[in-house]
Write an enzyme that holds these catalytic residues in place. Structure first.
Site, mmCIF file in Angstrom:
data_model
loop_
_atom_site.group_PDB
_atom_site.id
_atom_site.type_symbol
_atom_site.label_atom_id
_atom_site.label_comp_id
_atom_site.label_asym_id
_atom_site.label_seq_id
_atom_site.Cartn_x
_atom_site.Cartn_y
_atom_site.Cartn_z
ATOM 1 N N LYS A 93 0.865 -1.189 0.000
ATOM 2 C CA LYS A 93 0.000 0.000 0.000
ATOM 3 C C LYS A 93 0.895 1.231 0.000
ATOM 4 O O LYS A 93 1.978 1.229 0.587
ATOM 5 C CB LYS A 93 -0.861 -0.008 1.269
ATOM 6 N N GLY A 193 -21.074 6.337 6.083
ATOM 7 C CA GLY A 193 -20.230 6.841 4.990
ATOM 8 C C GLY A 193 -20.883 6.592 3.654
ATOM 9 O O GLY A 193 -21.107 5.444 3.265
ATOM 10 N N GLY A 195 -19.756 7.647 0.561
ATOM 11 C CA GLY A 195 -18.838 8.034 -0.511
ATOM 12 C C GLY A 195 -18.974 7.100 -1.693
ATOM 13 O O GLY A 195 -20.067 6.573 -1.978
ATOM 14 N N VAL A 197 -18.039 4.023 -2.275
ATOM 15 C CA VAL A 197 -18.524 2.665 -2.006
ATOM 16 C C VAL A 197 -19.874 2.710 -1.287
ATOM 17 O O VAL A 197 -20.833 2.048 -1.704
ATOM 18 C CB VAL A 197 -17.514 1.853 -1.165
HETATM 19 P P1 NAI Z 1 -14.838 7.997 0.022
HETATM 20 O O1 NAI Z 1 -13.830 8.983 0.471
HETATM 21 O O2 NAI Z 1 -15.417 8.127 -1.346
HETATM 22 O O3 NAI Z 1 -16.073 7.976 1.053
HETATM 23 C C1 NAI Z 1 -15.938 8.049 2.435
HETATM 24 C C2 NAI Z 1 -17.195 8.740 2.958
HETATM 25 O O4 NAI Z 1 -17.189 8.665 4.366
HETATM 26 C C3 NAI Z 1 -17.289 10.219 2.573
HETATM 27 O O5 NAI Z 1 -18.568 10.512 2.065
HETATM 28 C C4 NAI Z 1 -17.038 10.936 3.917
HETATM 29 O O6 NAI Z 1 -17.691 12.183 3.989
HETATM 30 C C5 NAI Z 1 -17.605 9.931 4.881
HETATM 31 N N1 NAI Z 1 -17.133 10.052 6.255
HETATM 32 C C6 NAI Z 1 -15.900 10.412 6.693
HETATM 33 N N2 NAI Z 1 -15.865 10.378 8.037
HETATM 34 C C7 NAI Z 1 -17.092 9.975 8.441
HETATM 35 C C8 NAI Z 1 -17.671 9.737 9.702
HETATM 36 N N3 NAI Z 1 -16.987 9.911 10.855
HETATM 37 N N4 NAI Z 1 -18.955 9.338 9.768
HETATM 38 C C9 NAI Z 1 -19.671 9.157 8.629
HETATM 39 N N5 NAI Z 1 -19.171 9.374 7.403
HETATM 40 C C10 NAI Z 1 -17.898 9.788 7.316
HETATM 41 O O7 NAI Z 1 -14.179 6.546 0.223
HETATM 42 P P2 NAI Z 1 -14.590 5.171 -0.444
HETATM 43 O O8 NAI Z 1 -13.804 4.945 -1.666
HETATM 44 O O9 NAI Z 1 -16.072 5.087 -0.501
HETATM 45 O O10 NAI Z 1 -14.019 4.137 0.622
HETATM 46 C C11 NAI Z 1 -14.668 3.975 1.886
HETATM 47 C C12 NAI Z 1 -13.877 2.973 2.710
HETATM 48 O O11 NAI Z 1 -13.792 1.735 2.010
HETATM 49 C C13 NAI Z 1 -12.431 3.368 3.007
HETATM 50 O O12 NAI Z 1 -12.064 2.864 4.269
HETATM 51 C C14 NAI Z 1 -11.632 2.640 1.941
HETATM 52 O O13 NAI Z 1 -10.300 2.381 2.343
HETATM 53 C C15 NAI Z 1 -12.423 1.352 1.849
HETATM 54 N N6 NAI Z 1 -12.252 0.679 0.593
HETATM 55 C C16 NAI Z 1 -12.568 1.308 -0.576
HETATM 56 C C17 NAI Z 1 -12.400 0.650 -1.768
HETATM 57 C C18 NAI Z 1 -12.803 1.276 -3.062
HETATM 58 O O14 NAI Z 1 -12.915 0.540 -4.074
HETATM 59 N N7 NAI Z 1 -13.071 2.578 -3.106
HETATM 60 C C19 NAI Z 1 -11.834 -0.709 -1.832
HETATM 61 C C20 NAI Z 1 -11.608 -1.307 -0.525
HETATM 62 C C21 NAI Z 1 -11.773 -0.606 0.626
#
Ligand code: NAI
Length: 361
Positions: A93, A193, A195, A197
């Site tokens: 990573k 969250g 975002g 995903v």
């Molecule tokens: P992202 O950055 O698009 O979404 C994260 C969301 O969580 C954002 O909308 C943010 O405002 C929200 N957030 C942050 N702190 C928060 C809190 N305390 N309470 C509620 N919401 C909060 O990230 P993404 O890509 O959706 O990834 C989410 C998680 O999944 C991360 O931990 C990432 O490492 C993991 N992941 C993502 C993958 C991918 O394909 N994008 C693959 C494997 C794991």
């Protein structure tokens, strides 16, 4: 010609070969590019099954030690994830330390690309939290050891929808096998969250008939979920304690600590966030409370499956969908293993991944 220096932490850890609580790594690289200001760490946990493959996170770490610990934890998780997904890759990573100063983002990403290139294929990168498909285009200008960039025929690119699909099939299979629910109609699910995903997952769950409770620190995202999915908006502080059937952490890591576990009311926890357990023992705490916790490194492998097949040039969209759906079968196998061995699903998943790591490929 850009110069790649070895980054010297101003606050070195006591022993960088044995960071407390973190798995020993094959290699850890510190990079600092004086021209763009880029600082990055590339942690390579294992290349036993093949080159280390894992995304690049860009995050405003308060201290460089935090970046180091995050890179080690995420990299170890990638070894377990890639092994359980039967991918011919090891675990690694990258983290880029996001600075408050204004930077030329494309130049910074190209500098990061030069770091990846210097590792000569021992590490392959892709997007993660804080980086985008556009960023990977910039990396690709410098190195071919990058994925997560859509091909002309539309295959590949942003891994998030595949990650969401893997989490979805995991929830569906666990509800079927453990809780006797033939479908998700009326099942109450809290998504933390919304975002890339969490947003996709919410859509899939809504389309499958689930009822949603949602939280995000960005109120625009929760309002959009309320309008599109009739979701109930919950304060981010309280989402963990929602009276639901499933809690799906899809924000950041470390959310499952002793305090949160004591507040949980859902009998099933399954979500996309990496490193959900604050410490490894929290898996046992969940088990002792009778809560079924599906380890993140098993259920969130959809994205790495997608970028790995894109990188290898061996995938079609349909084949990747099928491979991601196998995560659901692995959840069922994990529950069998956990029951047969009399250990928690977290411990059984670790054991299973270690066996695959020892077998190599
Ligand atoms: P992202 O950055 O698009 O979404 C994260 C969301 O969580 C954002 O909308 C943010 O405002 C929200 N957030 C942050 N702190 C928060 C809190 N305390 N309470 C509620 N919401 C909060 O990230 P993404 O890509 O959706 O990834 C989410 C998680 O999944 C991360 O931990 C990432 O490492 C993991 N992941 C993502 C993958 C991918 O394909 N994008 C693959 C494997 C794991």
């Amino acid at each position: 010609m850009m110069k790649i220096d070895t980054f010297k932490s101003p606050n070195p850890a006591d022993d960088v070969f044995a960071v407390p609580g973190e798995a020993p790594h094959e290699r850890v690289h510190w990079f600092h590019d004086a021209v763009s200001g880029m600082q990055a760490i590339v942690a390579i946990h294992s290349t036993a099954r093949g080159p280390a493959f894992g995304g690049c996170r860009m995050w405003p770490y308060v201290r460089s030690q935090d970046a180091l610990v995050d890179s080690l934890r995420l990299s170890h998780g990638m070894s377990l994830k890639n092994a359980l997904a039967d991918l011919p890759f090891g675990g690694g990573k990258a983290v880029i330390l996001k600075s408050a100063a204004e930077v030329d983002r494309a130049a910074l990403l190209r500098a990061f690309g030069a770091c990846v290139k210097s590792l000569e294929g021992q590490y392959i990168t892709a997007e993660d939290v804080g980086t985008t498909t556009d960023d990977m285009h910039a990396v690709q200008e410098v190195t071919r050891y990058v994925s997560g960039i859509p091909r002309e025929d539309g295959f590949g690119g942003d891994p998030s929808p595949m990650t969401a699909r893997g989490v979805f099939v995991s929830i569906r299979e666990a509800m079927r096998v453990r809780f006797g629910r033939d479908n998700l109609q009326g099942v109450r699910i809290a998504v933390q969250g919304l975002g890339a995903v969490g947003g996709s997952l919410s859509r899939m769950l809504h389309e499958a008939g689930a009822r949603l409770w949602v939280a995000d620190t960005d109120p625009c995202r929760t309002k959009a979920a309320r309008d599109a999915f009739d979701a109930v908006i919950v304060d981010p502080q309280d989402i963990v304690a929602s009276d639901v059937d499933v809690f799906a952490p899809c924000a950041l890591g470390g959310v499952m600590d002793a305090h949160a576990i004591a507040r949980l009311r859902a009998p099933l926890v399954a979500g996309a966030a990496n490193n959900q357990l604050a410490i490894a023992e929290d898996g046992e705490l969940l088990h002792a409370r009778g809560i079924l916790y599906l380890p993140d490194f098993l259920v969130n492998a959809g994205g790495i499956i997608s970028v790995a097949r894109e990188y290898l040039g061996t995938g079609t969209h349909e084949a990747v969908l099928g491979e991601v759906d196998l995560i659901g079968s692995r959840v069922v196998e994990l529950l069998d293993r956990s029951a047969a061995q009399g250990i928690s699903p977290q411990a059984a998943a670790h054991k299973w991944a270690q066996e695959k790591l020892a077998m190599r490929v």
